[in-house]
Design an enzyme around this catalytic site. Structure first.
Site, mmCIF file in Angstrom:
data_model
loop_
_atom_site.group_PDB
_atom_site.id
_atom_site.type_symbol
_atom_site.label_atom_id
_atom_site.label_comp_id
_atom_site.label_asym_id
_atom_site.label_seq_id
_atom_site.Cartn_x
_atom_site.Cartn_y
_atom_site.Cartn_z
ATOM 1 N N GLU A 130 11.120 16.210 14.999
ATOM 2 C CA GLU A 130 11.620 15.939 13.651
ATOM 3 C C GLU A 130 11.021 16.953 12.682
ATOM 4 O O GLU A 130 9.804 16.999 12.513
ATOM 5 C CB GLU A 130 11.227 14.515 13.233
ATOM 6 C CG GLU A 130 11.746 14.142 11.867
ATOM 7 C CD GLU A 130 11.306 12.750 11.413
ATOM 8 O OE1 GLU A 130 10.184 12.334 11.765
ATOM 9 O OE2 GLU A 130 12.076 12.111 10.701
ATOM 10 N N LYS A 172 0.852 -1.191 0.000
ATOM 11 C CA LYS A 172 0.000 0.000 0.000
ATOM 12 C C LYS A 172 0.890 1.245 0.000
ATOM 13 O O LYS A 172 1.526 1.570 1.004
ATOM 14 C CB LYS A 172 -0.907 0.062 1.223
ATOM 15 C CG LYS A 172 -1.977 1.148 1.040
ATOM 16 C CD LYS A 172 -2.528 1.704 2.327
ATOM 17 C CE LYS A 172 -1.681 2.771 2.934
ATOM 18 N NZ LYS A 172 -1.667 4.040 2.184
ATOM 19 N N CYS A 198 14.426 10.019 6.354
ATOM 20 C CA CYS A 198 14.366 9.552 7.739
ATOM 21 C C CYS A 198 15.703 9.736 8.443
ATOM 22 O O CYS A 198 15.744 10.185 9.587
ATOM 23 C CB CYS A 198 13.901 8.104 7.793
ATOM 24 S SG CYS A 198 14.726 7.027 6.628
HETATM 25 P P1 NDP Z 1 2.195 8.183 8.290
HETATM 26 O O1 NDP Z 1 2.981 7.342 9.218
HETATM 27 O O2 NDP Z 1 0.842 8.593 8.682
HETATM 28 O O3 NDP Z 1 2.029 7.422 6.884
HETATM 29 C C1 NDP Z 1 2.897 6.427 6.394
HETATM 30 C C2 NDP Z 1 2.077 5.316 5.758
HETATM 31 O O4 NDP Z 1 1.205 4.709 6.724
HETATM 32 C C3 NDP Z 1 1.162 5.791 4.644
HETATM 33 O O5 NDP Z 1 1.096 4.810 3.621
HETATM 34 C C4 NDP Z 1 -0.174 5.911 5.361
HETATM 35 O O6 NDP Z 1 -1.270 5.842 4.494
HETATM 36 C C5 NDP Z 1 -0.139 4.703 6.246
HETATM 37 N N1 NDP Z 1 -1.074 4.749 7.376
HETATM 38 C C6 NDP Z 1 -1.695 5.816 7.927
HETATM 39 N N2 NDP Z 1 -2.462 5.439 8.965
HETATM 40 C C7 NDP Z 1 -2.314 4.100 9.083
HETATM 41 C C8 NDP Z 1 -2.824 3.111 9.991
HETATM 42 N N3 NDP Z 1 -3.630 3.427 10.997
HETATM 43 N N4 NDP Z 1 -2.423 1.824 9.827
HETATM 44 C C9 NDP Z 1 -1.574 1.481 8.847
HETATM 45 N N5 NDP Z 1 -1.074 2.367 7.941
HETATM 46 C C10 NDP Z 1 -1.437 3.664 8.069
HETATM 47 O O7 NDP Z 1 3.080 9.405 7.903
HETATM 48 P P2 NDP Z 1 2.610 10.855 7.365
HETATM 49 O O8 NDP Z 1 2.538 10.758 5.910
HETATM 50 O O9 NDP Z 1 1.402 11.353 8.053
HETATM 51 O O10 NDP Z 1 3.849 11.736 7.830
HETATM 52 C C11 NDP Z 1 3.893 12.190 9.167
HETATM 53 C C12 NDP Z 1 5.298 12.235 9.692
HETATM 54 O O11 NDP Z 1 5.924 10.952 9.544
HETATM 55 C C13 NDP Z 1 6.229 13.178 8.963
HETATM 56 O O12 NDP Z 1 6.097 14.465 9.459
HETATM 57 C C14 NDP Z 1 7.587 12.569 9.254
HETATM 58 O O13 NDP Z 1 8.021 13.061 10.503
HETATM 59 C C15 NDP Z 1 7.310 11.099 9.385
HETATM 60 N N6 NDP Z 1 7.662 10.359 8.184
HETATM 61 C C16 NDP Z 1 8.709 9.511 8.272
HETATM 62 C C17 NDP Z 1 9.117 8.824 7.159
HETATM 63 C C18 NDP Z 1 10.277 7.906 7.206
HETATM 64 O O14 NDP Z 1 10.963 7.727 6.208
HETATM 65 N N7 NDP Z 1 10.524 7.234 8.319
HETATM 66 C C19 NDP Z 1 8.474 8.983 5.868
HETATM 67 C C20 NDP Z 1 7.321 9.858 5.906
HETATM 68 C C21 NDP Z 1 6.962 10.516 7.027
HETATM 69 P P3 NDP Z 1 -1.896 7.173 3.891
HETATM 70 O O15 NDP Z 1 -0.790 8.059 3.443
HETATM 71 O O16 NDP Z 1 -2.655 6.629 2.783
HETATM 72 O O17 NDP Z 1 -2.690 7.779 5.033
#
Ligand code: NDP
Length: 473
Positions: free
Chosen positions: A376, A172, A279
């Site tokens: 972050e 996904k 990250c």
């Molecule tokens: P999220 O953790 O919300 O999203 C990452 C993935 O998880 C997306 O595919 C999202 O789907 C999915 N997701 C959301 N809710 C659920 C759930 N309850 N169960 C399972 N999967 C779920 O990150 P955000 O996009 O909201 O970003 C927020 C923060 O995360 C950023 O500000 C940053 O700090 C951090 N981040 C870290 C990353 C890394 O590389 N470690 C990458 C991106 C963000 P969908 O997008 O469809 O909601």
């Protein structure tokens, strides 16, 4: 262009659609297919049905398919790189060639390197009494949930080791950046047997349905800590294995003897890689007071030459932030820093709001306690904190709940390595940061998650151990 879900080797429309926004101009780029929970269930059923035959193949047979997939992805490079730039925002080329071409090159490199690995059985004992072997068995159906910062690269980090070890997969992508991964699925369906790799786009509801699905054995997730925790809760019911890569707030510590002119370009590149949306980017810079002003001047010199603009424009070093939520987080952290009297060496003001453009920003006269240091930022704004005593700098670096990476910068390698060994993080670098490669394990500690990706250790995360005891008959 039309995009489709990939379920059981078929391109299928979604139950509905959702708009994907181009962050460079806020226009609607495409209507992406949105999977229903029923379609997700079909994808999991297809993956489950494909598992016996796929897992029965040898590593060599699966490798052949994965290498063919890498070739097909390479052939689609022009289209995929453009799609990455349009939905993610990163420039095609960008600063230090770290744009879509960099993500795409990394994708191919990781696919081919990972597909070349093996996990042969280990022999624990072999004598007259018994032969004892340790075998690595695939887990079943793996759910991969990916973020929006490196949509394609992180997908192959999840998918290729899972498939090589004999699992089948349901991916996904983030709803912010689903298009490139949807194309990846459409290309893969012509190469892999039906059901081996399924791609379902949707929002957090689909992510939640994946993490609680009884027929999924493992989740590999890259994203935020709160979502990682939610996944861990819902994975409990059928004891899913987890690999959680949850981001960080990496500290870099610059010691008094560092060669400032030599390290400034590396510090800049690793703090601003992918516009800070990485990250393991360097997110807090602690600098000894004796070299603080010199390093600030050197970084400011580099930063002022940077151009932020539409990623399709070849002259852009950096593109927009990927989405409005992240743009607002960066603005809020900058506002808080200003209110606390921090000094902005450059940037800090949005001058073009036709897209989510935030300028390259350096901030000093700031310390722990400010949101920009403690949280972050995931964007192009770096706090620079002066320190007097290295013990104090180590304590501050470790005071974070995160523990993904950390770095120490010095001419004295032994002294730097000694400090690096005391950092509470999964990767420690001396005189660099954020450097990763396919054969070196990468993962976090504390709130940055657990489990590792890459190399043999990463492959093992997609297997369970079967110990075989053979006695004379
Ligand atoms: P999220 O953790 O919300 O999203 C990452 C993935 O998880 C997306 O595919 C999202 O789907 C999915 N997701 C959301 N809710 C659920 C759930 N309850 N169960 C399972 N999967 C779920 O990150 P955000 O996009 O909201 O970003 C927020 C923060 O995360 C950023 O500000 C940053 O700090 C951090 N981040 C870290 C990353 C890394 O590389 N470690 C990458 C991106 C963000 P969908 O997008 O469809 O909601």
């Amino acid at each position: 262009m039309n995009y489709h879900l990939t379920i059981n080797g078929q391109s299928v429309p979604g139950a509905s659609t959702f708009d994907v926004i181009n962050p460079a101009d806020k226009s609607v780029l495409a209507a992406a297919p949105k999977a229903s929970v029923e379609q997700l269930n079909n994808a999991v059923a297809a993956a489950k049905a494909a598992f016996p035959a796929w897992s029965a193949l040898s590593y060599e047979q699966r490798r052949e398919k994965l290498m063919a997939l890498a070739d097909a992805i390479e052939a689609a490079g022009g289209e995929l790189m453009q799609s990455l730039t349009q939905e993610q925002g990163k420039p095609m080329k960008g600063f230090a060639d770290m744009g879509s071409g960099f993500e795409f090159g990394g994708t191919l490199a990781w696919m081919r390197a990972t597909a070349s690995y093996d996990l042969p059985p280990e022999v624990i004992q072999d004598n007259d009494t018994a032969r004892i072997e340790l075998h690595r068995k695939p887990l079943g159906v793996v759910g991969s949930i990916t973020p929006w910062n490196y949509p394609l690269l992180i997908t192959v980090w999840h998918v290729i080791p899972a498939l090589l070890t004999g699992n089948t997969v349901v991916v996904k992508p983030s709803e912010m950046t689903p298009l490139t991964v949807l194309r990846f699925g459409e290309i893969a369906k012509d190469i892999l047997p039906p059901g081996v790799l399924n791609v379902v786009a949707g929002d957090g509801e689909i992510g939640a349905a994946i993490s609680s699905h009884p027929d999924i054995s493992k989740i590999v997730f890259t994203g935020s800590t709160p979502t990682g925790k939610a996944i861990m809760h819902s994975a409990a019911d059928n004891l899913k294995r987890l690999t959680l890569e949850l981001g960080g707030n990496d500290a870099g510590i610059v010691l008094a003897d560092a060669d400032i002119e030599a390290i400034a370009p590396k510090i800049f590149a690793t703090a601003f890689i992918n516009n800070g949306q990485t990250c393991a980017a360097l997110k807090r810079l602690y600098v000894h007071k004796s070299v603080h002003d010199q390093l600030c001047a050197a970084l400011t010199g580099i930063a002022k030459a940077m151009k932020t603009g539409n990623g399709m424009d070849e002259s852009s070093d950096f593109g927009p932030l990927q989405n409005e939520k992240q743009f607002n987080i960066v603005k809020e952290l900058a506002k808080d820093a200003k209110a606390r009297g921090a000094h902005f060496l450059c940037g800090g003001e949005v001058t073009d709001d036709s897209g989510y453009f935030y300028p390259v920003t350096l901030v000093n006269n700031i310390s722990d306690g400010a949101r920009l240091v403690d949280e972050e930022q995931f964007g192009p704004i770096l706090p620079i904190i002066k320190f007097n005593d290295v013990e104090d700098a180590i304590a501050r670096a470790n005071a974070s709940n995160n523990g993904l990476g950390g770095s120490v910068w010095s001419r004295d390698i032994a002294a730097a390595q000694q400090v690096a060994s005391r950092l509470e993080c999964g990767s420690a670098w001396v005189n660099h940061h954020a450097m990763i490669q396919p054969d070196a394990p990468f993962g976090g500690v504390k709130d940055s998650g657990f489990g590792v990706e890459f190399g043999e250790a990463g492959l093992k995360e997609f297997t369970s151990i079967q110990t075989v005891h053979i006695y004379p008959g």
